[in-house]
Scaffold this motif. Sequence first.
Motif, PDB file in Angstrom:
ATOM      1  N   GLU A 109     -10.823 -72.955   0.886  1.00  0.00           N
ATOM      2  CA  GLU A 109     -10.942 -71.752  -0.340  1.00  0.00           C
ATOM      3  C   GLU A 109      -9.921 -71.691  -1.290  1.00  0.00           C
ATOM      4  O   GLU A 109      -8.894 -72.244  -0.866  1.00  0.00           O
ATOM      5  CB  GLU A 109     -11.745 -71.104   0.425  1.00  0.00           C
ATOM      6  CG  GLU A 109     -13.433 -71.036   0.661  1.00  0.00           C
ATOM      7  CD  GLU A 109     -13.915 -72.108  -0.154  1.00  0.00           C
ATOM      8  OE1 GLU A 109     -14.319 -72.129  -1.064  1.00  0.00           O
ATOM      9  OE2 GLU A 109     -14.988 -72.686   0.896  1.00  0.00           O
ATOM     10  N   LYS A 110      -9.917 -70.384  -1.242  1.00  0.00           N
ATOM     11  CA  LYS A 110      -8.398 -69.844  -1.959  1.00  0.00           C
ATOM     12  C   LYS A 110      -7.482 -70.289  -0.976  1.00  0.00           C
ATOM     13  O   LYS A 110      -5.971 -69.630  -1.222  1.00  0.00           O
ATOM     14  CB  LYS A 110      -8.925 -68.992  -2.675  1.00  0.00           C
ATOM     15  CG  LYS A 110      -9.502 -68.952  -4.028  1.00  0.00           C
ATOM     16  CD  LYS A 110     -10.167 -67.558  -4.902  1.00  0.00           C
ATOM     17  CE  LYS A 110     -10.926 -68.278  -5.853  1.00  0.00           C
ATOM     18  NZ  LYS A 110     -11.027 -66.522  -6.482  1.00  0.00           N
ATOM     19  N   ALA A 111      -7.512 -69.982   0.258  1.00  0.00           N
ATOM     20  CA  ALA A 111      -6.908 -69.692   0.732  1.00  0.00           C
ATOM     21  C   ALA A 111      -5.802 -70.446   1.275  1.00  0.00           C
ATOM     22  O   ALA A 111      -4.385 -70.568   2.022  1.00  0.00           O
ATOM     23  CB  ALA A 111      -7.080 -69.179   2.501  1.00  0.00           C
ATOM     24  N   ALA A 112      -6.486 -72.002   1.001  1.00  0.00           N
ATOM     25  CA  ALA A 112      -5.286 -73.167   1.200  1.00  0.00           C
ATOM     26  C   ALA A 112      -4.079 -72.991   0.222  1.00  0.00           C
ATOM     27  O   ALA A 112      -2.834 -73.810   0.998  1.00  0.00           O
ATOM     28  CB  ALA A 112      -6.404 -74.100   0.518  1.00  0.00           C
ATOM     29  N   ALA A 113      -3.720 -72.126  -0.360  1.00  0.00           N
ATOM     30  CA  ALA A 113      -2.577 -71.878  -1.366  1.00  0.00           C
ATOM     31  C   ALA A 113      -1.396 -71.021  -0.630  1.00  0.00           C
ATOM     32  O   ALA A 113      -0.088 -71.225  -0.534  1.00  0.00           O
ATOM     33  CB  ALA A 113      -2.642 -70.389  -2.584  1.00  0.00           C
ATOM     34  N   LEU A 114      -2.100 -70.422   0.620  1.00  0.00           N
ATOM     35  CA  LEU A 114      -1.469 -69.840   1.640  1.00  0.00           C
ATOM     36  C   LEU A 114      -0.246 -70.620   2.557  1.00  0.00           C
ATOM     37  O   LEU A 114       1.050 -69.872   2.372  1.00  0.00           O
ATOM     38  CB  LEU A 114      -1.984 -68.698   3.346  1.00  0.00           C
ATOM     39  CG  LEU A 114      -2.296 -67.489   2.229  1.00  0.00           C
ATOM     40  CD1 LEU A 114      -3.877 -67.412   2.625  1.00  0.00           C
ATOM     41  CD2 LEU A 114      -1.471 -66.609   1.727  1.00  0.00           C
TER      42      LEU A 114
END
Length: 120
Positions: A109-114
């Motif tokens: 999800e949005k954690a892929a940006a980490l």
Amino acid sequence: MIRGIRGAITVEKNEKNSILIAVEQLVKNILDLNEIDPENVAQVIITMTKDLDSAFPAEAVRTMDGWKYVPVICASEIPVKGSIEKCIRVLMTVNTLKTQREIHHVYLEKAAALRPDLTG
């Protein structure tokens, strides 16, 4: 050899069911991609951002088959300004013969940006 496997996922809402489903999805992805059996998991540390407080994420892990005796602990993520909201992070310590390069860390999800360097 003992290795650490990292992962993270975000949820849209601070709801118990959303949190538990997300944790189970993340843990299953880590296990599948790394061919890990729960018997080879030494421990799991799960953190959540301060905007998530509707569930203990360890509950999702403890109800999975084969996880009864695996130590799991929950903690709060450091509240850094500008960090990703509604984020659940996992650090799983496992016994494996895989090298560091062979370990698959999982960011969903949005954690892929980490960690774009690990999600590509």
